[in-house]
Motif scaffolding. Structure first.
Motif, PDB file in Angstrom:
ATOM      1  N   VAL A 199      69.099  46.012 -16.292  1.00  0.00           N
ATOM      2  CA  VAL A 199      68.560  47.109 -17.092  1.00  0.00           C
ATOM      3  C   VAL A 199      69.375  48.355 -16.797  1.00  0.00           C
ATOM      4  CG1 VAL A 199      66.596  48.655 -17.383  1.00  0.00           C
ATOM      5  CG2 VAL A 199      66.213  46.194 -17.144  1.00  0.00           C
ATOM      6  N   THR A 200      69.787  49.053 -17.842  1.00  0.00           N
ATOM      7  CA  THR A 200      70.549  50.285 -17.608  1.00  0.00           C
ATOM      8  C   THR A 200      70.401  51.272 -18.759  1.00  0.00           C
ATOM      9  OG1 THR A 200      72.694  51.177 -17.019  1.00  0.00           O
ATOM     10  CG2 THR A 200      72.680  49.379 -18.628  1.00  0.00           C
ATOM     11  N   HIS A 201      70.480  52.547 -18.409  1.00  0.00           N
ATOM     12  CA  HIS A 201      70.573  53.608 -19.406  1.00  0.00           C
ATOM     13  C   HIS A 201      72.006  54.107 -19.515  1.00  0.00           C
ATOM     14  CE1 HIS A 201      66.098  54.308 -18.931  1.00  0.00           C
ATOM     15  NE2 HIS A 201      66.266  54.297 -20.234  1.00  0.00           N
ATOM     16  N   ASP A 202      72.852  53.604 -18.609  1.00  0.00           N
ATOM     17  CA  ASP A 202      74.182  54.165 -18.419  1.00  0.00           C
ATOM     18  C   ASP A 202      75.181  53.451 -19.349  1.00  0.00           C
ATOM     19  OD1 ASP A 202      76.761  54.663 -17.465  1.00  0.00           O
ATOM     20  OD2 ASP A 202      76.014  55.035 -15.441  1.00  0.00           O
ATOM     21  N   ALA A 203      75.845  54.218 -20.209  1.00  0.00           N
ATOM     22  CA  ALA A 203      76.768  53.622 -21.184  1.00  0.00           C
ATOM     23  C   ALA A 203      77.934  52.916 -20.501  1.00  0.00           C
ATOM     24  CB  ALA A 203      77.286  54.697 -22.135  1.00  0.00           C
ATOM     25  N   SER A 204      78.424  53.439 -19.372  1.00  0.00           N
ATOM     26  CA  SER A 204      79.564  52.801 -18.715  1.00  0.00           C
ATOM     27  C   SER A 204      79.138  51.474 -18.079  1.00  0.00           C
ATOM     28  CB  SER A 204      80.175  53.727 -17.658  1.00  0.00           C
ATOM     29  OG  SER A 204      79.261  53.953 -16.607  1.00  0.00           O
ATOM     30  N   VAL A 205      77.893  51.408 -17.634  1.00  0.00           N
ATOM     31  CA  VAL A 205      77.383  50.144 -17.103  1.00  0.00           C
ATOM     32  C   VAL A 205      77.248  49.135 -18.235  1.00  0.00           C
ATOM     33  CG1 VAL A 205      75.470  49.036 -15.908  1.00  0.00           C
ATOM     34  CG2 VAL A 205      76.166  51.333 -15.240  1.00  0.00           C
ATOM     35  N   ALA A 206      76.682  49.596 -19.353  1.00  0.00           N
ATOM     36  CA  ALA A 206      76.513  48.706 -20.508  1.00  0.00           C
ATOM     37  C   ALA A 206      77.863  48.190 -21.002  1.00  0.00           C
ATOM     38  CB  ALA A 206      75.779  49.438 -21.627  1.00  0.00           C
ATOM     39  N   ALA A 207      78.879  49.056 -20.922  1.00  0.00           N
ATOM     40  CA  ALA A 207      80.215  48.669 -21.390  1.00  0.00           C
ATOM     41  C   ALA A 207      80.818  47.582 -20.515  1.00  0.00           C
ATOM     42  CB  ALA A 207      81.126  49.895 -21.429  1.00  0.00           C
ATOM     43  N   ALA A 208      80.410  47.519 -19.256  1.00  0.00           N
ATOM     44  CA  ALA A 208      80.954  46.512 -18.334  1.00  0.00           C
ATOM     45  C   ALA A 208      80.329  45.139 -18.579  1.00  0.00           C
ATOM     46  CB  ALA A 208      80.707  46.942 -16.889  1.00  0.00           C
ATOM     47  N   ALA A 209      79.202  45.114 -19.273  1.00  0.00           N
ATOM     48  CA  ALA A 209      78.507  43.844 -19.493  1.00  0.00           C
ATOM     49  C   ALA A 209      79.211  43.020 -20.561  1.00  0.00           C
ATOM     50  CB  ALA A 209      77.068  44.116 -19.907  1.00  0.00           C
ATOM     51  N   SER A 210      78.927  41.711 -20.585  1.00  0.00           N
ATOM     52  CA  SER A 210      79.528  40.847 -21.605  1.00  0.00           C
ATOM     53  C   SER A 210      78.630  40.761 -22.841  1.00  0.00           C
ATOM     54  CB  SER A 210      79.780  39.452 -21.032  1.00  0.00           C
ATOM     55  OG  SER A 210      78.571  38.856 -20.617  1.00  0.00           O
ATOM     56  N   ARG A 211      77.431  41.333 -22.729  1.00  0.00           N
ATOM     57  CA  ARG A 211      76.469  41.250 -23.831  1.00  0.00           C
ATOM     58  C   ARG A 211      75.441  42.359 -23.671  1.00  0.00           C
ATOM     59  NH1 ARG A 211      72.576  35.990 -24.200  1.00  0.00           N
ATOM     60  NH2 ARG A 211      71.230  36.647 -25.910  1.00  0.00           N
ATOM     61  N   ARG A 212      75.049  42.956 -24.790  1.00  0.00           N
ATOM     62  CA  ARG A 212      74.065  44.038 -24.772  1.00  0.00           C
ATOM     63  C   ARG A 212      72.844  43.647 -25.611  1.00  0.00           C
ATOM     64  NH1 ARG A 212      78.673  45.916 -23.395  1.00  0.00           N
ATOM     65  NH2 ARG A 212      79.522  44.702 -25.084  1.00  0.00           N
ATOM     66  N   VAL A 213      71.698  43.614 -24.948  1.00  0.00           N
ATOM     67  CA  VAL A 213      70.435  43.287 -25.636  1.00  0.00           C
ATOM     68  C   VAL A 213      69.582  44.547 -25.628  1.00  0.00           C
ATOM     69  CG1 VAL A 213      68.313  41.928 -25.522  1.00  0.00           C
ATOM     70  CG2 VAL A 213      70.518  40.842 -25.003  1.00  0.00           C
ATOM     71  N   ARG A 214      69.220  44.996 -26.835  1.00  0.00           N
ATOM     72  CA  ARG A 214      68.442  46.235 -26.940  1.00  0.00           C
ATOM     73  C   ARG A 214      66.999  45.931 -27.318  1.00  0.00           C
ATOM     74  NH1 ARG A 214      69.960  51.332 -27.058  1.00  0.00           N
ATOM     75  NH2 ARG A 214      72.133  50.728 -27.251  1.00  0.00           N
ATOM     76  N   LEU A 215      66.065  46.461 -26.522  1.00  0.00           N
ATOM     77  CA  LEU A 215      64.643  46.286 -26.814  1.00  0.00           C
ATOM     78  C   LEU A 215      64.106  47.506 -27.544  1.00  0.00           C
ATOM     79  CD1 LEU A 215      63.242  44.787 -23.484  1.00  0.00           C
ATOM     80  CD2 LEU A 215      63.708  43.595 -25.610  1.00  0.00           C
ATOM     81  N   ARG A 216      63.155  47.236 -28.437  1.00  0.00           N
ATOM     82  CA  ARG A 216      62.418  48.318 -29.093  1.00  0.00           C
ATOM     83  C   ARG A 216      60.974  47.863 -29.251  1.00  0.00           C
ATOM     84  NH1 ARG A 216      65.509  49.352 -33.891  1.00  0.00           N
ATOM     85  NH2 ARG A 216      66.968  50.395 -32.491  1.00  0.00           N
ATOM     86  N   ASP A 217      60.044  48.625 -28.704  1.00  0.00           N
ATOM     87  CA  ASP A 217      58.616  48.275 -28.785  1.00  0.00           C
ATOM     88  C   ASP A 217      58.343  46.823 -28.376  1.00  0.00           C
ATOM     89  OD1 ASP A 217      58.088  50.818 -29.745  1.00  0.00           O
ATOM     90  OD2 ASP A 217      58.380  50.213 -31.839  1.00  0.00           O
ATOM     91  N   GLY A 218      58.990  46.399 -27.285  1.00  0.00           N
ATOM     92  CA  GLY A 218      58.702  45.080 -26.757  1.00  0.00           C
ATOM     93  C   GLY A 218      59.359  43.925 -27.486  1.00  0.00           C
ATOM     94  N   ARG A 219      60.243  44.241 -28.438  1.00  0.00           N
ATOM     95  CA  ARG A 219      60.956  43.186 -29.170  1.00  0.00           C
ATOM     96  C   ARG A 219      62.454  43.410 -29.070  1.00  0.00           C
ATOM     97  NH1 ARG A 219      58.165  40.906 -33.978  1.00  0.00           N
ATOM     98  NH2 ARG A 219      55.946  41.224 -33.636  1.00  0.00           N
ATOM     99  N   ILE A 220      63.215  42.333 -29.271  1.00  0.00           N
ATOM    100  CA  ILE A 220      64.664  42.474 -29.267  1.00  0.00           C
ATOM    101  C   ILE A 220      65.104  43.029 -30.614  1.00  0.00           C
ATOM    102  CG2 ILE A 220      66.857  41.239 -29.189  1.00  0.00           C
ATOM    103  CD1 ILE A 220      65.624  39.410 -27.089  1.00  0.00           C
ATOM    104  N   ALA A 221      65.708  44.222 -30.572  1.00  0.00           N
ATOM    105  CA  ALA A 221      66.113  44.896 -31.797  1.00  0.00           C
ATOM    106  C   ALA A 221      67.584  44.650 -32.107  1.00  0.00           C
ATOM    107  CB  ALA A 221      65.855  46.400 -31.672  1.00  0.00           C
ATOM    108  N   GLU A 222      68.358  44.290 -31.071  1.00  0.00           N
ATOM    109  CA  GLU A 222      69.807  44.148 -31.252  1.00  0.00           C
ATOM    110  C   GLU A 222      70.324  43.277 -30.116  1.00  0.00           C
ATOM    111  OE1 GLU A 222      72.545  47.688 -32.634  1.00  0.00           O
ATOM    112  OE2 GLU A 222      72.449  47.612 -30.453  1.00  0.00           O
ATOM    113  N   ASP A 223      71.321  42.429 -30.426  1.00  0.00           N
ATOM    114  CA  ASP A 223      71.877  41.532 -29.417  1.00  0.00           C
ATOM    115  C   ASP A 223      73.370  41.412 -29.701  1.00  0.00           C
ATOM    116  OD1 ASP A 223      72.509  39.501 -27.654  1.00  0.00           O
ATOM    117  OD2 ASP A 223      70.770  38.274 -28.155  1.00  0.00           O
ATOM    118  N   LEU A 224      74.173  42.179 -28.949  1.00  0.00           N
ATOM    119  CA  LEU A 224      75.595  42.288 -29.253  1.00  0.00           C
ATOM    120  C   LEU A 224      76.464  41.657 -28.163  1.00  0.00           C
ATOM    121  CD1 LEU A 224      75.708  46.013 -30.420  1.00  0.00           C
ATOM    122  CD2 LEU A 224      75.723  43.977 -31.868  1.00  0.00           C
ATOM    123  N   PRO A 225      77.303  40.706 -28.553  1.00  0.00           N
ATOM    124  CA  PRO A 225      78.243  40.154 -27.574  1.00  0.00           C
ATOM    125  C   PRO A 225      79.475  41.042 -27.444  1.00  0.00           C
ATOM    126  CG  PRO A 225      78.520  39.040 -29.666  1.00  0.00           C
ATOM    127  CD  PRO A 225      77.446  40.081 -29.869  1.00  0.00           C
ATOM    128  N   GLY A 226      80.292  40.759 -26.431  1.00  0.00           N
ATOM    129  CA  GLY A 226      81.616  41.378 -26.283  1.00  0.00           C
ATOM    130  C   GLY A 226      81.603  42.827 -25.890  1.00  0.00           C
TER     131      GLY A 226
END
Ligand SMILES: Nc1ncnc2c1ncn2[C@@H]1O[C@H](COP(=O)(O)OP(=O)(O)OP(=O)(O)O)[C@@H](O)[C@H]1O
Ligand SMILES: [Mg+2]
Length: 226
Positions: A199-226
């Motif tokens: 879990v992170t709020h930090d954009a540089s941490v998110a950029a280091a990940a291989s995939r970004r999953v965004r939650l909104r109101d308890g649901r997955i709103a976005e799931d981005l690879p790469g």
């Protein structure tokens, strides 16, 4: 088979007559070796999901297969054993035991796993060397900086060599330099094949990940690879 297979995972909190659905029928697969960043605004359910993935809480409904095992039906003792063997958890606030030295903190999961004291302290010191704290093994948490405490916590999370590493804003309490150093350690672990959900709020941490999953109101709103 993916390391994590989650279906319709739901977590509700009862507050008197109110029911708050913090996590709402989430489906998620995480393959071995992925580095997933969990994103989303405050209250979107990130910690709720991570706590379930880390076996620190039980869902209200839904299924969770971790390394092929359905964990929802396990009794408390079996669940705790499975958690100790499978998951390393890193918290924003470190959660070290203040009365124990760095090496003793790192050795704690090995104690629960039944490893004799000399061996577990030796392994703990090796892990502390790996995170750059070879010269601080005998220090108490109160004698360490925040960044150093988080290194100890990371070494402790790696003690039993768990396949899954969960981290809830591990850089959240650190200055930018210490945060970058902790992130580098997670990057190395990812490069070495460890599965990470962070879990992170930090954009540089998110950029280091291989995939970004965004939650909104308890649901997955976005799931981005790469
Ligand atoms: N123990 C609890 N009892 C009642 N409600 C809770 C509990 N834990 C979390 N919640 C509620 O569930 C929702 C999701 O909380 P969660 O802690 O997962 O959010 P988060 O995305 O981690 O937020 P933050 O970025 O602020 O840490 C929130 O509305 C929160 O108030
Ligand atoms: Mg949170």
């Amino acid at each position: 088979m993916p390391l994590i297979v989650v279906r319709q995972l739901t977590r509700e909190y009862r507050m008197g007559a109110q029911v708050l659905r913090a996590l709402d029928q989430v489906d998620l697969d995480v393959e071995q070796g992925e580095f997933v960043a969990l994103l989303g605004s405050s209250g979107s359910g990130k910690s709720t999901l991570l706590t379930l993935l880390g076996l620190l809480d039980r869902p209200t409904a839904g299924t969770y297969h971790l390394a092929g095992l359905e964990v929802a039906g396990l009794d408390d003792l079996t669940l705790a054993h499975h958690r100790n063997q499978t998951i390393g958890f890193v918290f924003q606030s470190f959660n070290l035991l203040n009365g124990l030295r760095a090496d003793e903190n790192v050795a704690l999961p090995l104690r629960y796993a039944g490893v004799p004291r000399p061996e577990r302290l030796e392994r703990a010191r090796e892990l502390l060397r790996r995170v750059g704290l070879g010269d601080r093994v005998g220090h108490l948490p109160t004698e360490l900086s925040g960044g150093q405490c988080q290194r100890v916590a990371l070494a402790r999370a790696l003690a039993v060599d768990p396949p899954l590493l969960c981290a809830d804003e591990p850089t959240g309490n650190l200055d930018s330099r210490s945060g970058a150093e902790i992130l580098d350690l997670f990057r190395e672990l990812h490069a070495a094949g460890r599965t990470i959900v962070m879990v992170t709020h930090d954009a540089s941490v998110a950029a280091a990940a291989s995939r970004r999953v965004r939650l909104r109101d308890g649901r997955i709103a976005e799931d981005l690879p790469g």
